[in-house]
Structure formats: structure tokens, C-alpha cells
Design an enzyme around this catalytic site. Structure first.
Site, PDB file in Angstrom:
ATOM      1  N   TYR A   1       1.528  69.280  31.474  1.00 32.28           N
ATOM      2  CA  TYR A   1       0.344  69.658  30.681  1.00 32.28           C
ATOM      3  C   TYR A   1      -0.435  70.749  31.377  1.00 32.28           C
ATOM      4  O   TYR A   1      -0.152  71.082  32.513  1.00 32.28           O
ATOM      5  CB  TYR A   1      -0.531  68.439  30.378  1.00 32.28           C
TER       6      TYR A   1
ATOM      7  N   TYR B   1      -3.178  72.984  45.386  1.00 33.95           N
ATOM      8  CA  TYR B   1      -4.292  72.086  45.046  1.00 33.95           C
ATOM      9  C   TYR B   1      -4.677  71.036  46.093  1.00 33.95           C
ATOM     10  O   TYR B   1      -5.690  70.368  45.936  1.00 33.95           O
ATOM     11  CB  TYR B   1      -4.000  71.401  43.703  1.00 33.95           C
TER      12      TYR B   1
HETATM   13  C1  COA Z   1      -2.929  80.063  41.827  1.00 35.16           C
HETATM   14  C2  COA Z   1      -4.068  81.037  41.508  1.00 35.16           C
HETATM   15  C3  COA Z   1      -4.838  80.512  40.312  1.00 35.16           C
HETATM   16  C4  COA Z   1      -4.972  81.119  42.743  1.00 35.16           C
HETATM   17  O1  COA Z   1      -6.158  81.831  42.418  1.00 35.16           O
HETATM   18  P1  COA Z   1      -7.041  82.569  43.528  1.00 35.16           P
HETATM   19  O2  COA Z   1      -8.358  82.879  42.922  1.00 35.16           O
HETATM   20  O3  COA Z   1      -6.272  83.660  44.115  1.00 35.16           O
HETATM   21  O4  COA Z   1      -7.233  81.418  44.616  1.00 35.16           O
HETATM   22  P2  COA Z   1      -8.350  81.394  45.760  1.00 35.16           P
HETATM   23  O5  COA Z   1      -8.692  82.801  46.164  1.00 35.16           O
HETATM   24  O6  COA Z   1      -9.494  80.532  45.331  1.00 35.16           O
HETATM   25  O7  COA Z   1      -7.549  80.687  46.934  1.00 35.16           O
HETATM   26  C5  COA Z   1      -8.057  79.592  47.663  1.00 35.16           C
HETATM   27  C6  COA Z   1      -7.069  79.227  48.736  1.00 35.16           C
HETATM   28  O8  COA Z   1      -5.835  78.865  48.120  1.00 35.16           O
HETATM   29  C7  COA Z   1      -4.768  79.636  48.654  1.00 35.16           C
HETATM   30  N1  COA Z   1      -3.834  79.880  47.563  1.00 35.16           N
HETATM   31  C8  COA Z   1      -4.091  80.483  46.403  1.00 35.16           C
HETATM   32  N2  COA Z   1      -2.989  80.521  45.635  1.00 35.16           N
HETATM   33  C9  COA Z   1      -2.016  79.921  46.348  1.00 35.16           C
HETATM   34  C10 COA Z   1      -0.648  79.675  46.113  1.00 35.16           C
HETATM   35  N3  COA Z   1      -0.075  80.076  44.975  1.00 35.16           N
HETATM   36  N4  COA Z   1       0.063  79.023  47.051  1.00 35.16           N
HETATM   37  C11 COA Z   1      -0.516  78.626  48.211  1.00 35.16           C
HETATM   38  N5  COA Z   1      -1.835  78.866  48.493  1.00 35.16           N
HETATM   39  C12 COA Z   1      -2.560  79.506  47.572  1.00 35.16           C
HETATM   40  C13 COA Z   1      -5.441  80.891  49.131  1.00 35.16           C
HETATM   41  O9  COA Z   1      -4.652  81.549  50.092  1.00 35.16           O
HETATM   42  C14 COA Z   1      -6.728  80.347  49.694  1.00 35.16           C
HETATM   43  O10 COA Z   1      -6.457  79.747  50.950  1.00 35.16           O
HETATM   44  P3  COA Z   1      -7.567  79.569  52.105  1.00 35.16           P
HETATM   45  O11 COA Z   1      -8.604  78.627  51.554  1.00 35.16           O
HETATM   46  O12 COA Z   1      -6.798  79.003  53.232  1.00 35.16           O
HETATM   47  O13 COA Z   1      -8.113  80.935  52.334  1.00 35.16           O
HETATM   48  C15 COA Z   1      -3.515  82.430  41.173  1.00 35.16           C
HETATM   49  O14 COA Z   1      -2.779  82.887  42.259  1.00 35.16           O
HETATM   50  C16 COA Z   1      -2.663  82.487  39.925  1.00 35.16           C
HETATM   51  O15 COA Z   1      -3.158  82.750  38.845  1.00 35.16           O
HETATM   52  N6  COA Z   1      -1.315  82.286  40.045  1.00 35.16           N
HETATM   53  C17 COA Z   1      -0.396  82.389  38.911  1.00 35.16           C
HETATM   54  C18 COA Z   1      -0.612  81.288  37.875  1.00 35.16           C
HETATM   55  C19 COA Z   1      -0.515  79.924  38.499  1.00 35.16           C
HETATM   56  O16 COA Z   1       0.430  79.593  39.175  1.00 35.16           O
HETATM   57  N7  COA Z   1      -1.543  79.100  38.246  1.00 35.16           N
HETATM   58  C20 COA Z   1      -1.620  77.725  38.728  1.00 35.16           C
HETATM   59  C21 COA Z   1      -1.177  76.845  37.635  1.00 35.16           C
HETATM   60  S1  COA Z   1      -1.052  75.162  38.108  1.00 35.16           S
END
Ligand code: COA
Length: 436
Positions: A436, A154
Site C-alpha cells: 500500500y 524508515y
Molecule cells: C526516499 C526519499 C523520499 C527521501 O527523501 P529526502 O527528502 O531526500 O530524505 P531526507 O533528506 O529527509 O533524508 C533523511 C535521512 O534519510 C537518508 N535517506 C534518504 N533516502 C534514503 C534512501 N533511499 N536510503 C537510505 N537512506 C536514505 C538520508 O541520507 C538522511 O540521512 P541522515 O539523517 O543520516 O542524514 C526520496 O529519496 C525519494 O523520493 N525516493 C524515491 C521514491 C521512494 O523510494 N520513496 C519511498 C517510498 S516508501
């Protein structure tokens, strides 16, 4: 719900977000508060995203009934085999965040963020996050917050950890109690009684602690195992502290697990401890550290600066681990900085950059009893100046990290880190006592 809460809950989707999703051949929608079928599919998608099993009907029904306060978004893929299953989930609501000085401001709380493994790294989270933050801004939410599954996600959206959490493992036989002996009494209570007491106590403790938010609906029953789909609720034990005058001043919820190798050195886990007085805090911790047959007590989501550490004779009996916990993201710099309390009178200029273009600008903060913030074109001469990202400003907001530390880490550029640090210092270490 407040009027801002209502307006945010029912605000239409951001049109730029909708267009960006549709340009990808996908569809984005709100999950209607009364749409049980859509809620069930959304709940299942969240469970899959967080590595949980498929939900059963009882769990789906409880999730439906208890999540109405959340603004729930789904992104759908019409070409998928199950086109009604969301491939992205995102929930938010307006909570109240406590700032140093005791003011509570509206905060856009974000949760249930998932993207299906089949659709990851296609910028779905990026687009939905930016769009929903724009909606929060349009409705007047001055700040957003979340707790995170992974630290690396984030920062790119302007969030930073503003309240750390500590996890404790205390070897009780070694610890030795040197804290006060509380004058009140302890009684076991039912989980329902403890839940009701805790809800009332938290309304008081949260306002005394920067970083806490009002407990989201549904959390009390989940924590206290008092909802019909609760798992292992029978393991939970609740104890309450009453002052000599008969006031309920604290409650602790814990569970025990046996140590098969040494039954007399079993484990206790504290799930929640709420105390509105120092006596209740001392009474409950002393009770937990002196339970018979328990060799180790574990607790988490405590603050970085707990009185407990100074109530045990042997501080090394406690192994303490620190983690990033409550992430904040300022959306409206003047509103947030003017709402915070300051212990010194001073004037500083802040040049803020924002990766999403929401909160950038140059601001002159007049700290003191009646703080004020002016938006200016250029930082005036003769006052300390700092150049920092909105994430770094969010990190120092609660006083959880000193600007001196962030300047040394290369995250803030300033000509007077120490004056900045005195402005943003807080006499109470920030904390968020739950997820949360
Ligand atoms: C985390 C999650 C929501 C990311 O969704 P996503 O649609 O793949 O994310 P995006 O494609 O918009 O990624 C945007 C950027 O964030 C990075 N990123 C995404 N997930 C990441 C992670 N887990 N750790 C580090 N970087 C991450 C991407 O590499 C990308 O980087 P860039 O801007 O340098 O290219 C997804 O991987 C997920 O559902 N994970 C499991 C559930 C979870 O952990 N949710 C978060 C709860 S707080």
C-alpha cells in the site's frame, strides 16, 4: 470513515512543520479533496518519484476519484519553473491493523512518499514525516505503518519490519501434491465477480492474521483490473472455490505468460489468493499447481510459515525468498500493548527510547487475558526488564521476530530475553498480503 479517520483526514497541518518548510523558502499545503488540478499535479509528481511515466488524463481522473480517502500533502517551491508542481508528496489515512489476539486498531497508513530528485537530501522527508506523525498522535492514532521501496529509509523515524513477506517460485512438476483434496468446487468467474468476492473474503481473512490491514479504497479495482485505466487486465484469470454447501470460501487471481523455449513449461503468477477455510486454501493451491502447460508458479506476499510448504511432496521444488514487508511504528505504547492478545500471564518492564520523542518512557506491561500497561518513572525491581528502541518494540509487536533473536542481534538489552519472548509470542505468523 471512522470519526478518528475523519478527524485525521481534515486535521490542519502541524505548525512546527509549516514553519520548518517556510524557513527554507518553500510552501506546504494539503491537496484539497475536490481540487482536480492540484490532484493531477500531485499524481504526476508521485508517478515521477516512483519511476513511472507522465500520467494521461484517464489515469489522472481515476487517481482523483479514488484517492479522496487519503490525506494528501504537497511541498512546493515558489522559485521553481513550475511552482505548482509538488517537490514532495505524502499521503496517509486511518486504516485498521490486526494484532495478535484478533483486535483491530486504528493505524495511520502512509503512502506515496516522494521527494523530487531536484530537492532530495534536504531533509524534506524528515520534516514532513515528523510533522505528519505529530498530527497522527494529536488526533489519537496509536500506531503508523507503511510498505517501503527501500529498506534503509524508515528505521531512523522509528519504523521496523514487523511482518516479513515471502516470494515463491514453485516448479510444479517436481512439487507433487500431498495436501488434502478439497471437497468443494472450482469455477472461473469474471474479474468483477472475483473482486466482489475477494472484498468480502478479505474482511474475514484480515482479522485472522496479525499484520493485515483493511484494504485501502481503490486497491480492489487496481488488483482485479476492473478500473478503466487498468493495464493488461485481459491477462488476469479468476477462479473461485465454493464449499459443498455452496458458500464462496476462496478466490484466486492469476495470469500466465508463455515460455517461448518450452510452451509446455509456461509460467503462472498468482496475484492474490484469499481463503477463509483450510479447504478453500488447499483447493485453490492444488488447482494452481496442477494447471496444464504450466511449469512454474510464482506467488509473493505470502507469510513466512505457509501451510503450502507442507502440502507439497518435495519442499525443494519451492524456492522461497524472504523480504522485509510491513513496517510498523508505535506512537502510543500503552494503547497498542493493551490492545494486543497475550497467551501467558506475566509482568515485564519496557524502557523505550524514541528518536522522534513520541513514545519514549518506561512501561510496565501486565500480559494475560486482560492486559494492562502502566507508565512509571523507573522499572520496578523483581520483574524482567528490557531497554529497547520504539523500532524494536514495533518489530516484536506482531510476534514476527522473537525478542531472543533481537537480543542476540544486539537490538534489545534485557535480563530475561526468553520470558520477554514468551510474552510477545504469537501462534499465528504475521502477514500483510499486499502493498500500500
Ligand atoms: C526516499 C526519499 C523520499 C527521501 O527523501 P529526502 O527528502 O531526500 O530524505 P531526507 O533528506 O529527509 O533524508 C533523511 C535521512 O534519510 C537518508 N535517506 C534518504 N533516502 C534514503 C534512501 N533511499 N536510503 C537510505 N537512506 C536514505 C538520508 O541520507 C538522511 O540521512 P541522515 O539523517 O543520516 O542524514 C526520496 O529519496 C525519494 O523520493 N525516493 C524515491 C521514491 C521512494 O523510494 N520513496 C519511498 C517510498 S516508501
Amino acid at each position: 470513515m471512522t470519526s478518528l479517520g475523519d478527524a485525521f483526514h481534515s486535521a490542519p497541518l502541524d505548525e512546527t512543520l509549516r514553519a520548518a518548510i517556510e524557513a527554507d523558502g518553500l510552501r506546504i499545503d494539503r491537496v484539497g479533496d475536490d481540487d482536480r488540478a492540484a490532484s493531477d499535479r500531485w499524481t504526476d509528481a508521485v508517478a515521477r518519484g516512483f519511476l513511472d511515466g507522465e500520467r494521461n488524463d484517464l489515469q489522472r481522473g481515476e487517481a482523483f476519484a479514488r484517492s479522496r480517502y487519503r490525506r494528501k500533502i504537497g511541498v512546493y517551491d515558489p522559485a521553481a519553473v513550475q511552482p505548482d508542481e509538488p517537490v514532495t508528496t505524502f499521503a496517509s489515512w486511518i486504516a485498521e491493523l490486526t494484532l495478535p489476539g484478533g483486535a483491530a486498531i486504528p493505524m495511520c497508513a502512509i503512502s506515496a512518499v516522494t521527494v523530487a530528485p531536484t530537492h532530495r537530501r534536504r531533509r524534506l522527508l524528515s520534516r514532513v514525516m515528523a510533522g505528519e506523525l505529530r498530527t497522527a498522535v494529536a488526533q489519537g492514532a496509536p500506531i503508523a505503518g507503511l510498505t517501503v521501496s527501500e529498506s534503509g529509509i524508515y528505521g531512523r523515524f522509528g519504523f521496523a519490519p514487523a511482518a516479513a513477506a515471502t516470494s515463491w517460485e514453485i516448479r510444479t512438476r517436481r512439487a507433487g501434491w500431498i495436501g488434502p483434496v478439497a471437497p468443494g468446487r472450482l469455477d472461473y468467474v469474471t474479474r468483477e465477480q472475483a473482486r466482489d468476492a475477494a472484498a468480502a473474503l478479505h474482511e474475514r481473512t484480515r482479522l485472522a492474521s496479525p499484520g493485515e490491514i483493511a484494504m485501502p479504497g481503490g486497491h480492489w479495482d487496481r488488483t482485479y483490473g476492473t478500473r478503466p485505466d487498468a493495464e493488461k487486465a485481459e491477462r488476469l484469470r479468476a477462479v473461485q472455490y465454493r464449499s459443498p454447501e455452496g458458500e464462496v470460501e476462496g478466490v484466486a487471481l492469476y495470469s500466465v505468460s508463455e515460455n517461448d523455449d518450452d510452451w509446455s513449461a509456461s509460467n503462472a503468477t498468482v496475484h492474490q489468493l484469499l481463503a477463509v477455510t483450510d479447504a478453500a486454501y488447499a483447493g485453490l493451491w492444488r488447482f494452481l499447481l496442477s494447471l496444464d502447460l504450466i511449469g512454474t508458479v510464482r506467488a509473493s506476499e505470502l507469510s513466512l510459515d505457509e501451510p503450502l510448504w507442507w502440502m507439497i511432496a518435495d519442499q525443494r521444488a519451492a524456492r522461497i525468498t524472504i523480504a522485509d514487508h510491513h513496517y510498523l511504528r508505535i506512537l502510543d505504547v500503552p494503547t497498542v500493548l493493551a490492545a494486543r492478545g497475550y497467551d501467558v500471564d506475566d509482568v515485564v518492564a519496557l524502557e523505550v527510547t524514541d528518536p522522534l520523542g513520541i513514545a519514549d518512557g518506561t512501561f510496565v506491561l501486565s500480559a494475560g487475558e486482560k492486559p494492562g500497561v502502566d507508565v512509571v518513572d523507573e522499572a520496578p525491581l523483581g520483574i524482567p526488564r528490557a531497554t529497547l528502541g520504539v523500532a524494536e518494540l514495533s518489530a516484536i509487536l506482531l510476534g514476527g521476530v522473537s525478542p531472543v533473536t533481537l537480543a542476540r542481534a544486539g537490538r534489545i538489552e534485557t535480563d530475561d530475553a526468553h520470558r520477554l519472548a514468551r510474552v510477545f509470542a504469537s501462534t499465528t505468523t504475521p502477514r500483510l498480503s499486499f502493498w500500500y
